[in-house]
Design a protein around this motif. Structure first.
Motif, PDB file in Angstrom:
ATOM      1  N   ALA A  82      70.633  17.133 -30.565  1.00  0.00           N
ATOM      2  CA  ALA A  82      71.193  18.484 -30.477  1.00  0.00           C
ATOM      3  C   ALA A  82      70.490  19.260 -29.366  1.00  0.00           C
ATOM      4  O   ALA A  82      69.342  18.958 -29.023  1.00  0.00           O
ATOM      5  CB  ALA A  82      71.024  19.203 -31.818  1.00  0.00           C
ATOM      6  N   PRO A  83      71.137  20.264 -28.788  1.00  0.00           N
ATOM      7  CA  PRO A  83      70.496  21.059 -27.726  1.00  0.00           C
ATOM      8  C   PRO A  83      69.189  21.676 -28.213  1.00  0.00           C
ATOM      9  O   PRO A  83      69.096  22.140 -29.352  1.00  0.00           O
ATOM     10  CB  PRO A  83      71.540  22.144 -27.440  1.00  0.00           C
ATOM     11  CG  PRO A  83      72.842  21.556 -27.858  1.00  0.00           C
ATOM     12  CD  PRO A  83      72.530  20.696 -29.041  1.00  0.00           C
ATOM     13  N   TYR A  84      68.193  21.662 -27.331  1.00  0.00           N
ATOM     14  CA  TYR A  84      66.898  22.259 -27.655  1.00  0.00           C
ATOM     15  C   TYR A  84      66.227  22.661 -26.347  1.00  0.00           C
ATOM     16  O   TYR A  84      66.229  21.894 -25.383  1.00  0.00           O
ATOM     17  CB  TYR A  84      66.006  21.271 -28.417  1.00  0.00           C
ATOM     18  CG  TYR A  84      64.925  21.947 -29.229  1.00  0.00           C
ATOM     19  CD1 TYR A  84      65.206  22.456 -30.497  1.00  0.00           C
ATOM     20  CD2 TYR A  84      63.640  22.105 -28.721  1.00  0.00           C
ATOM     21  CE1 TYR A  84      64.225  23.094 -31.237  1.00  0.00           C
ATOM     22  CE2 TYR A  84      62.654  22.744 -29.457  1.00  0.00           C
ATOM     23  CZ  TYR A  84      62.951  23.237 -30.721  1.00  0.00           C
ATOM     24  OH  TYR A  84      61.983  23.880 -31.442  1.00  0.00           O
ATOM     25  N   PRO A  85      65.668  23.863 -26.284  1.00  0.00           N
ATOM     26  CA  PRO A  85      65.124  24.362 -25.011  1.00  0.00           C
ATOM     27  C   PRO A  85      63.814  23.681 -24.604  1.00  0.00           C
ATOM     28  O   PRO A  85      62.822  23.759 -25.325  1.00  0.00           O
ATOM     29  CB  PRO A  85      64.903  25.854 -25.288  1.00  0.00           C
ATOM     30  CG  PRO A  85      64.692  25.938 -26.773  1.00  0.00           C
ATOM     31  CD  PRO A  85      65.552  24.861 -27.363  1.00  0.00           C
ATOM     32  N   GLU A  86      63.829  23.014 -23.447  1.00  0.00           N
ATOM     33  CA  GLU A  86      62.610  22.414 -22.927  1.00  0.00           C
ATOM     34  C   GLU A  86      61.772  23.434 -22.163  1.00  0.00           C
ATOM     35  O   GLU A  86      60.574  23.209 -21.943  1.00  0.00           O
ATOM     36  CB  GLU A  86      62.960  21.236 -22.014  1.00  0.00           C
ATOM     37  CG  GLU A  86      63.665  20.090 -22.741  1.00  0.00           C
ATOM     38  CD  GLU A  86      64.039  18.957 -21.808  1.00  0.00           C
ATOM     39  OE1 GLU A  86      63.783  19.082 -20.581  1.00  0.00           O
ATOM     40  OE2 GLU A  86      64.573  17.945 -22.294  1.00  0.00           O
ATOM     41  N   ALA A  87      62.419  24.535 -21.760  1.00  0.00           N
ATOM     42  CA  ALA A  87      61.709  25.596 -21.028  1.00  0.00           C
ATOM     43  C   ALA A  87      62.101  26.951 -21.610  1.00  0.00           C
ATOM     44  O   ALA A  87      62.832  27.720 -20.993  1.00  0.00           O
ATOM     45  CB  ALA A  87      62.043  25.530 -19.544  1.00  0.00           C
ATOM     46  N   PRO A  88      61.629  27.270 -22.825  1.00  0.00           N
ATOM     47  CA  PRO A  88      61.986  28.560 -23.432  1.00  0.00           C
ATOM     48  C   PRO A  88      61.416  29.728 -22.628  1.00  0.00           C
ATOM     49  O   PRO A  88      60.418  29.584 -21.924  1.00  0.00           O
ATOM     50  CB  PRO A  88      61.355  28.480 -24.831  1.00  0.00           C
ATOM     51  CG  PRO A  88      60.282  27.447 -24.714  1.00  0.00           C
ATOM     52  CD  PRO A  88      60.750  26.464 -23.697  1.00  0.00           C
ATOM     53  N   VAL A  89      62.060  30.878 -22.769  1.00  0.00           N
ATOM     54  CA  VAL A  89      61.621  32.076 -22.064  1.00  0.00           C
ATOM     55  C   VAL A  89      60.257  32.511 -22.592  1.00  0.00           C
ATOM     56  O   VAL A  89      60.021  32.531 -23.802  1.00  0.00           O
ATOM     57  CB  VAL A  89      62.640  33.215 -22.232  1.00  0.00           C
ATOM     58  CG1 VAL A  89      62.195  34.458 -21.451  1.00  0.00           C
ATOM     59  CG2 VAL A  89      64.022  32.766 -21.763  1.00  0.00           C
ATOM     60  N   VAL A  90      59.360  32.862 -21.679  1.00  0.00           N
ATOM     61  CA  VAL A  90      58.000  33.287 -22.042  1.00  0.00           C
ATOM     62  C   VAL A  90      57.910  34.805 -21.919  1.00  0.00           C
ATOM     63  O   VAL A  90      58.128  35.353 -20.842  1.00  0.00           O
ATOM     64  CB  VAL A  90      56.950  32.627 -21.130  1.00  0.00           C
ATOM     65  CG1 VAL A  90      55.543  33.074 -21.532  1.00  0.00           C
ATOM     66  CG2 VAL A  90      57.072  31.106 -21.182  1.00  0.00           C
ATOM     67  N   PRO A  91      57.612  35.506 -22.999  1.00  0.00           N
ATOM     68  CA  PRO A  91      57.594  36.972 -22.954  1.00  0.00           C
ATOM     69  C   PRO A  91      56.457  37.523 -22.107  1.00  0.00           C
ATOM     70  O   PRO A  91      55.400  36.890 -21.972  1.00  0.00           O
ATOM     71  CB  PRO A  91      57.432  37.367 -24.422  1.00  0.00           C
ATOM     72  CG  PRO A  91      56.778  36.192 -25.069  1.00  0.00           C
ATOM     73  CD  PRO A  91      57.302  34.990 -24.353  1.00  0.00           C
ATOM     74  N   PHE A  92      56.682  38.712 -21.538  1.00  0.00           N
ATOM     75  CA  PHE A  92      55.641  39.388 -20.759  1.00  0.00           C
ATOM     76  C   PHE A  92      54.537  39.942 -21.659  1.00  0.00           C
ATOM     77  O   PHE A  92      53.384  40.040 -21.261  1.00  0.00           O
ATOM     78  CB  PHE A  92      56.249  40.557 -19.973  1.00  0.00           C
ATOM     79  CG  PHE A  92      56.828  40.149 -18.650  1.00  0.00           C
ATOM     80  CD1 PHE A  92      56.197  39.220 -17.848  1.00  0.00           C
ATOM     81  CD2 PHE A  92      58.010  40.713 -18.199  1.00  0.00           C
ATOM     82  CE1 PHE A  92      56.722  38.859 -16.619  1.00  0.00           C
ATOM     83  CE2 PHE A  92      58.542  40.356 -16.971  1.00  0.00           C
ATOM     84  CZ  PHE A  92      57.904  39.429 -16.178  1.00  0.00           C
ATOM     85  N   ILE A  93      54.926  40.361 -22.862  1.00  0.00           N
ATOM     86  CA  ILE A  93      53.956  40.925 -23.792  1.00  0.00           C
ATOM     87  C   ILE A  93      53.847  40.014 -25.006  1.00  0.00           C
ATOM     88  O   ILE A  93      54.741  39.199 -25.251  1.00  0.00           O
ATOM     89  CB  ILE A  93      54.338  42.367 -24.212  1.00  0.00           C
ATOM     90  CG1 ILE A  93      55.745  42.381 -24.823  1.00  0.00           C
ATOM     91  CG2 ILE A  93      54.240  43.311 -23.042  1.00  0.00           C
ATOM     92  CD1 ILE A  93      56.173  43.755 -25.311  1.00  0.00           C
ATOM     93  N   LYS A  94      52.792  40.165 -25.762  1.00  0.00           N
ATOM     94  CA  LYS A  94      52.544  39.273 -26.890  1.00  0.00           C
ATOM     95  C   LYS A  94      53.639  39.422 -27.939  1.00  0.00           C
ATOM     96  O   LYS A  94      53.891  40.518 -28.447  1.00  0.00           O
ATOM     97  CB  LYS A  94      51.181  39.553 -27.513  1.00  0.00           C
ATOM     98  CG  LYS A  94      50.810  38.586 -28.622  1.00  0.00           C
ATOM     99  CD  LYS A  94      49.394  38.798 -29.093  1.00  0.00           C
ATOM    100  CE  LYS A  94      49.033  37.877 -30.242  1.00  0.00           C
ATOM    101  NZ  LYS A  94      49.183  36.444 -29.904  1.00  0.00           N
TER     102      LYS A  94
END
Length: 621
Positions: free
Chosen positions: A243-255
């Motif tokens: 199934a689709p799965y993110p290999e490069a998820p978005v990284v937030p600027f803040i915690k």
């Protein structure tokens, strides 16, 4: 397409401006003119909470892998920016391109918790999208809801064009293709919704009618449009490995709330806890291939720079390759400073041995969830834990060097007695006593046992869906009984007791079990100023009570009644695989205090095997 951006003067005068500027690592940028569908995916809470949600990351990645779709993110503005946007008439916009949400083709809202319902109206209102689906025109986005709360979508029915019932990896491609075809053919909004209703798993509320008995219970629920099915079947992915799965998820600027890589190792749960909605909704259990998970872990850590990886599932200890996976992660990453987080572990020797390897004992605490203090209550809820297992697990933890333990319980469960309540304090004391049984020279100072109680909410599609709730004052009385018992324990200086907000619990119960009539209460509460109701600092129970009064809605009807065996529930037009007969049998077994074995030990015939071609995943291995 008009793009917006908050002025520097505004950003300098609001809390955490990084919530609204976009441009994070791995965020997807496309040219709108080169895509056919513009999809705004929304989590109706603040950025830090929404960025921690795995489902959003999966859909964001999956949608953007299509060359004809550009998916952007939207979150609820915090109250400070909300005020400014209303005063200056700034419409809600997306993070990636700062495009007004009302200019998108779709607005998809994930609905994770009942107390975010007023935030959903905030998102629609700030986007200048009519709150009621029947008032929207062809130029307005198609508003679609997904997530666990859509398994009873009725309180929100009039605010959504359609609901996606089930796991998002299944029929979205079909929905998008239908939308593109309708647009090519110049079809109207209604014609698209009619075609969408024919897709399995899609529910279009405006194509259905609810009728009520004189006592307020649901008499009938049926489709009024020939394109709408009488039963909507949940959608699930059986092959979760591919199934689709993110290999490069978005990284937030803040915690974010969970600032880490999340590796979902399996879906579903073999345990049959009778209060647990997720355990019923996500049946049957489906495991991801361990070699695939190893490669995913490498790629996700490399592509994000995160320093922690969390293994996600409802019951991680039941993943058949957990030992192999954890050993790999330790060998591959632990010396590189990558922390490995293992939530949802059961209390056993293997789990504690693994935790000892991956955690800094001096800094960490262990979390156990007995859910009930007495063995009688644990049998009622089918928890599958004995006091001996709890104390043995705690003892092994203490001997391994841990001194901090968190214990989670519920109050207000069906058949609960005062003695059951007091057993929460007594069990906590026994856990502390187990620590002090260790020779003094082997202890690491004092132990700290923190017990927390939430209040029971009977959720749809659980064996306890027939159960009544309690008033907020009764919940608080029960918490007071437990609190007093804690004060009388021998090791009280090592014990700490917390409990949740009972008023929020009652409202959660109304939303979870409500019918379409609850929609007017939600709207009235929003009009009165309710927002961010799951946040203590912004929750105003008096406004909610005013909303119930203004709409003539009786809270007790939704919370204090025990449901009749034959009563029709508002959510029963949805087929989750698990049958009503099985749930009722489990309710009756609960009333007798009888245990039901887990799925690996014995198939209980719940019905979920229908999704695997008649055989449950666990039975195939």
């Amino acid at each position: 397409m008009r793009k917006l951006a908050l002025e520097d003067e505004i950003l300098l005068n609001i809390e955490k401006p990084a919530r609204y500027i976009g441009g994070e690592l791995n965020a997807v940028m496309k040219k709108q003119e080169e895509t056919d569908i513009h999809f705004a995916i929304c989590f109706p809470d603040v950025y830090e909470v929404g960025m921690s949600h795995l489902g959003i990351q999966i859909l964001y990645d999956m949608f953007n892998k299509r060359s004809d779709v550009w998916c952007e993110r939207v979150y609820s503005p915090w109250t400070d920016l909300d005020k400014i946007m209303r005063e200056r008439e700034i419409p809600l916009f997306s993070l990636e391109s700062q495009t007004p949400v009302r200019e998108f083709d779709f607005l998809g809202i994930t609905i994770q918790f009942e107390m975010c319902y007023t935030n959903i109206l905030q998102v629609l209102d700030l986007s200048k999208i009519p709150l009621h689906a029947k008032e929207r025109q062809d130029k307005d986005p198609i508003v679609i809801g997904g997530g666990p709360c859509t398994y009873n979508p009725e309180p929100l029915a009039e605010f959504f064009d359609l609901f996606y019932i089930g796991e998002g990896e299944t029929v979205y491609d079909t929905l998008f293709d239908v939308y593109k075809q309708c647009r090519r053919e110049g079809r109207t909004r209604t014609e698209f919704l009619e075609r969408a209703a024919r897709i399995e798993g899609i529910y279009v509320p405006q194509f259905y009618e609810a009728e009520y008995n004189e006592d307020g219970t649901l008499a009938a629920f049926y489709p009024t449009n020939p394109h709408a099915p009488s039963v909507v079947k949940k959608q699930i992915v059986m092959d979760v490995t591919h199934a689709p799965y993110p290999e490069a998820p978005v990284v937030p600027f803040i915690k974010a709330v969970q600032d880490r890589v999340v590796l979902e190792i399996q879906r579903g749960c073999i345990r049959g806890c009778r209060f647990c909605q997720a355990g019923m909704l996500y049946r049957p259990t489906r495991e991801r291939d361990v070699e695939h998970l190893k490669q995913l872990a490498k790629k996700m850590l490399k592509n994000t720079g995160h320093e922690e990886i969390s293994l996600s599932s409802l019951s991680s200890s039941d993943y058949s390759k957990l030992k192999e996976l954890v050993s790999f992660l330790i060998d591959e990453f632990h010396e590189k400073g990558i922390n490995i987080s293992l939530p949802s572990l059961r209390i056993d020797a293997f789990s504690l041995d693994v935790m000892k390897k991956v955690q800094d004992i001096r800094k960490s605490s262990l979390t156990f969830a007995p859910e009930a203090g007495s063995q009688r209550m644990r049998n009622v809820i089918n928890k599958g834990l004995t006091e001996e297992m709890i104390l043995e697990g705690a003892g092994q933890a203490f001997e391994g060097g841990w001194t901090k333990v968190k214990l989670y319980f519920m109050l207000g469960l069906p058949t609960e007695t005062e003695d059951d309540m007091k057993e929460i304090a007594r069990l906590s004391d026994k856990v502390a006593r187990r620590y002090y049984e260790i020779p003094k020279e082997q202890r690491h100072g004092k132990c700290q046992i923190t017990a927390s109680s939430s209040f029971f909410v009977p959720k749809p599609f659980t064996p306890f869906q027939w159960a009544p709730m309690l008033t907020s004052s009764e919940y608080m009385h029960r918490a007071a009984v437990v609190n007093q018992e804690f004060k009388e324990q021998l090791n009280r200086k090592s014990l700490k007791y917390n409990w949740h907000d009972a008023q929020v619990t009652v409202l959660e119960g109304v939303m979870a079990r409500g019918d379409r009539k609850i929609g007017r209460v939600i709207e009235e509460a929003y009009r009165l100023g309710c927002l961010y109701d799951s946040w203590t600092e912004s929750f105003h129970n008096e406004l909610w009570m005013q909303a119930f009064e203004n709409t003539g809605t009786d809270i007790a009807f939704y919370t204090l009644r025990e449901r009749d065996e034959k009563e029709r529930f508002p959510w029963e037009f949805i087929d989750i695989g698990v049958t009503r007969g099985f749930l009722r049998k489990e309710w009756e077994r609960a009333m007798k205090g009888e245990i039901t074995l887990n799925c690996k030990e014995k198939c209980s015939g719940c019905g979920a095997a229908s999704f695997g071609g008649g055989v449950c995943f666990e039975s195939k291995n």
